[in-house]
Motif scaffolding. Structure first.
Motif, PDB file in Angstrom:
ATOM      1  N   SER A  31       0.768  -1.240   0.086  1.00 30.03           N
ATOM      2  CA  SER A  31       0.073  -0.011   0.088  1.00 30.03           C
ATOM      3  C   SER A  31       0.950   1.204   0.000  1.00 30.03           C
ATOM      4  O   SER A  31       0.807   2.045  -0.831  1.00 30.03           O
ATOM      5  N   ALA A  32       1.907   1.357   0.854  1.00 31.39           N
ATOM      6  CA  ALA A  32       2.812   2.536   0.929  1.00 31.39           C
ATOM      7  C   ALA A  32       3.573   2.633  -0.523  1.00 31.39           C
ATOM      8  O   ALA A  32       3.440   3.767  -0.958  1.00 31.39           O
ATOM      9  N   PHE A  33       3.771   1.671  -1.072  1.00 27.56           N
ATOM     10  CA  PHE A  33       4.693   1.708  -2.295  1.00 27.56           C
ATOM     11  C   PHE A  33       3.619   2.139  -3.314  1.00 27.56           C
ATOM     12  O   PHE A  33       4.164   3.169  -4.053  1.00 27.56           O
ATOM     13  N   LEU A  40      -2.111   4.780  -6.142  1.00 29.05           N
ATOM     14  CA  LEU A  40      -3.007   4.623  -5.202  1.00 29.05           C
ATOM     15  C   LEU A  40      -3.275   5.715  -4.426  1.00 29.05           C
ATOM     16  O   LEU A  40      -2.057   6.439  -3.966  1.00 29.05           O
ATOM     17  N   ALA A  41      -4.593   6.221  -4.482  1.00 33.72           N
ATOM     18  CA  ALA A  41      -4.861   7.588  -3.382  1.00 33.72           C
ATOM     19  C   ALA A  41      -4.589   7.122  -1.994  1.00 33.72           C
ATOM     20  O   ALA A  41      -4.817   6.146  -1.652  1.00 33.72           O
ATOM     21  N   ALA A  42      -4.146   8.263  -1.341  1.00 27.60           N
ATOM     22  CA  ALA A  42      -3.836   7.881  -0.114  1.00 27.60           C
ATOM     23  C   ALA A  42      -4.981   7.427   0.770  1.00 27.60           C
ATOM     24  O   ALA A  42      -4.913   6.586   1.659  1.00 27.60           O
ATOM     25  N   ILE A  51      -6.412  -1.624  -3.253  1.00 26.55           N
ATOM     26  CA  ILE A  51      -4.832  -2.073  -3.249  1.00 26.55           C
ATOM     27  C   ILE A  51      -4.664  -2.908  -4.403  1.00 26.55           C
ATOM     28  O   ILE A  51      -3.793  -3.186  -5.056  1.00 26.55           O
ATOM     29  N   ARG A  52      -5.684  -4.226  -4.342  1.00 31.45           N
ATOM     30  CA  ARG A  52      -5.638  -5.219  -5.368  1.00 31.45           C
ATOM     31  C   ARG A  52      -5.689  -4.549  -6.795  1.00 31.45           C
ATOM     32  O   ARG A  52      -5.044  -5.009  -7.748  1.00 31.45           O
TER      33      ARG A  52
END
Length: 86
Positions: A31-33, A40-42, A51-52
């Motif tokens: 998620s962080a990457f 990906l929006a924060a 995430i997937r």
């Protein structure tokens, strides 16, 4: 999912030249990457489906022909600079 639905998906993948993969990853690191890389929006960093989907898109883009060409050209440039400086 019924057996017929699984078979339809299997045949569709064969036609498209795709394959499913299952990998175990650290959800927080992934998620962080994806957030840091802009995929990906924060505010979706804890949404497993988002995430997937973002990881799926990132992998698809990273493995497309244009990405391969870019890496190949970069690698050739590095090898040439190593040869030139030797």
């Amino acid at each position: 999912m019924t057996g017929a639905e699984r078979m339809r998906k299997h045949r569709q993948r064969l036609r498209e030249g795709t394959m499913p993969i299952v990998i175990d990853v650290d959800a927080v690191n992934l998620s962080a990457f994806l957030v840091a890389a802009g995929h990906l929006a924060a505010d979706l960093a804890e949404d497993r489906e988002a995430i997937r989907a973002a990881a799926e898109i990132w992998i698809a883009r990273a493995t497309c022909a244009a990405a391969y060409e870019s890496v190949t050209l970069s690698r050739r440039a590095l090898l040439k600079s190593d040869i030139d400086s030797a």
